[in-house]
Design a protein around this motif. Structure first.
Motif, PDB file in Angstrom:
ATOM      1  N   PHE A  26      77.428  11.296  72.430  1.00 41.43           N
ATOM      2  CA  PHE A  26      76.511  12.325  71.941  1.00 41.43           C
ATOM      3  C   PHE A  26      75.062  11.885  71.827  1.00 41.43           C
ATOM      4  O   PHE A  26      74.196  12.707  71.555  1.00 41.43           O
ATOM      5  CB  PHE A  26      76.967  12.839  70.572  1.00 41.43           C
ATOM      6  N   SER A  27      74.778  10.624  72.006  1.00 35.40           N
ATOM      7  CA  SER A  27      73.409  10.156  71.795  1.00 35.40           C
ATOM      8  C   SER A  27      72.415  10.759  72.790  1.00 35.40           C
ATOM      9  O   SER A  27      71.233  10.835  72.502  1.00 35.40           O
ATOM     10  CB  SER A  27      73.355   8.634  71.840  1.00 35.40           C
ATOM     11  N   ALA A  62      91.205   6.997  57.151  1.00 41.28           N
ATOM     12  CA  ALA A  62      89.962   7.769  57.146  1.00 41.28           C
ATOM     13  C   ALA A  62      88.765   6.876  57.453  1.00 41.28           C
ATOM     14  O   ALA A  62      87.846   7.284  58.175  1.00 41.28           O
ATOM     15  CB  ALA A  62      89.780   8.459  55.807  1.00 41.28           C
ATOM     16  N   GLU A  63      88.759   5.666  56.934  1.00 44.24           N
ATOM     17  CA  GLU A  63      87.651   4.742  57.212  1.00 44.24           C
ATOM     18  C   GLU A  63      87.637   4.330  58.680  1.00 44.24           C
ATOM     19  O   GLU A  63      86.572   4.222  59.298  1.00 44.24           O
ATOM     20  CB  GLU A  63      87.741   3.506  56.307  1.00 44.24           C
ATOM     21  N   ILE A  64      88.813   4.108  59.255  1.00 43.78           N
ATOM     22  CA  ILE A  64      88.897   3.759  60.675  1.00 43.78           C
ATOM     23  C   ILE A  64      88.430   4.938  61.539  1.00 43.78           C
ATOM     24  O   ILE A  64      87.721   4.760  62.528  1.00 43.78           O
ATOM     25  CB  ILE A  64      90.327   3.307  61.033  1.00 43.78           C
ATOM     26  N   ALA A  65      88.822   6.153  61.149  1.00 46.68           N
ATOM     27  CA  ALA A  65      88.381   7.345  61.890  1.00 46.68           C
ATOM     28  C   ALA A  65      86.865   7.505  61.808  1.00 46.68           C
ATOM     29  O   ALA A  65      86.225   7.924  62.776  1.00 46.68           O
ATOM     30  CB  ALA A  65      89.079   8.591  61.346  1.00 46.68           C
ATOM     31  N   GLY A  74      84.310   7.629  64.900  1.00 44.05           N
ATOM     32  CA  GLY A  74      83.322   8.686  65.054  1.00 44.05           C
ATOM     33  C   GLY A  74      81.935   8.138  65.349  1.00 44.05           C
ATOM     34  O   GLY A  74      81.188   8.711  66.154  1.00 44.05           O
ATOM     35  N   LEU A  75      81.579   7.031  64.715  1.00 47.47           N
ATOM     36  CA  LEU A  75      80.286   6.395  64.996  1.00 47.47           C
ATOM     37  C   LEU A  75      80.204   5.907  66.442  1.00 47.47           C
ATOM     38  O   LEU A  75      79.180   6.068  67.109  1.00 47.47           O
ATOM     39  CB  LEU A  75      80.052   5.227  64.040  1.00 47.47           C
ATOM     40  N   VAL A  76      81.275   5.315  66.913  1.00 44.66           N
ATOM     41  CA  VAL A  76      81.301   4.818  68.287  1.00 44.66           C
ATOM     42  C   VAL A  76      81.212   5.980  69.273  1.00 44.66           C
ATOM     43  O   VAL A  76      80.468   5.908  70.264  1.00 44.66           O
ATOM     44  CB  VAL A  76      82.582   3.979  68.527  1.00 44.66           C
TER      45      VAL A  76
END
Length: 112
Positions: A60-61, A45-48, A52-54
């Motif tokens: 999406f930025s 979950a932490e890797i996902a 998601g941030l990347v």
């Protein structure tokens, strides 16, 4: 927002979950997850989340905040319905074992 990991930790590997004296109608077989598996779910979950941030930074930025918000909230509704799917044991009826379903559901929530 609660995550499936709360339910997984409730169904950790114990004698009551893995081989109960009396089966609960409609809920058997109960999930039976080892503590190692639950730890791997947390790590995944932490890797996902980092993935998601990347994805946000790269894809999406450039979009408006409003369109991102509506799209992601719609996806979260669908992903959170997986909790109901798992608790009602429909994953077993669909042929998905608990461990595979747990891994998929736990990795999708932080990614979205």
């Amino acid at each position: 927002q609660p995550q499936l990991i709360v339910l997984f930790k409730f169904y950790k590997e114990t004698d009551d979950n893995c081989s109960p004296a009396e089966p609960i109608p409609g809920l058997h077989p109960l999930p039976c997850f080892s503590s190692d598996f639950v730890g791997m779910l947390d790590l995944g979950a932490e890797i996902a989340f980092l993935l998601g941030l990347v994805v946000y930074a790269e894809v999406f930025s450039g979009l408006s905040y409003r369109s991102i918000y509506y799209a992601l909230q719609s996806l979260l509704v669908v992903v959170n319905l997986l909790d109901l799917f798992w608790v009602s044991r429909l994953n077993l009826a669909a042929g998905l074992p608990d461990a595979l379903f747990a891994l998929g559901a736990e990795l999708m929530q932080p990614l979205i």
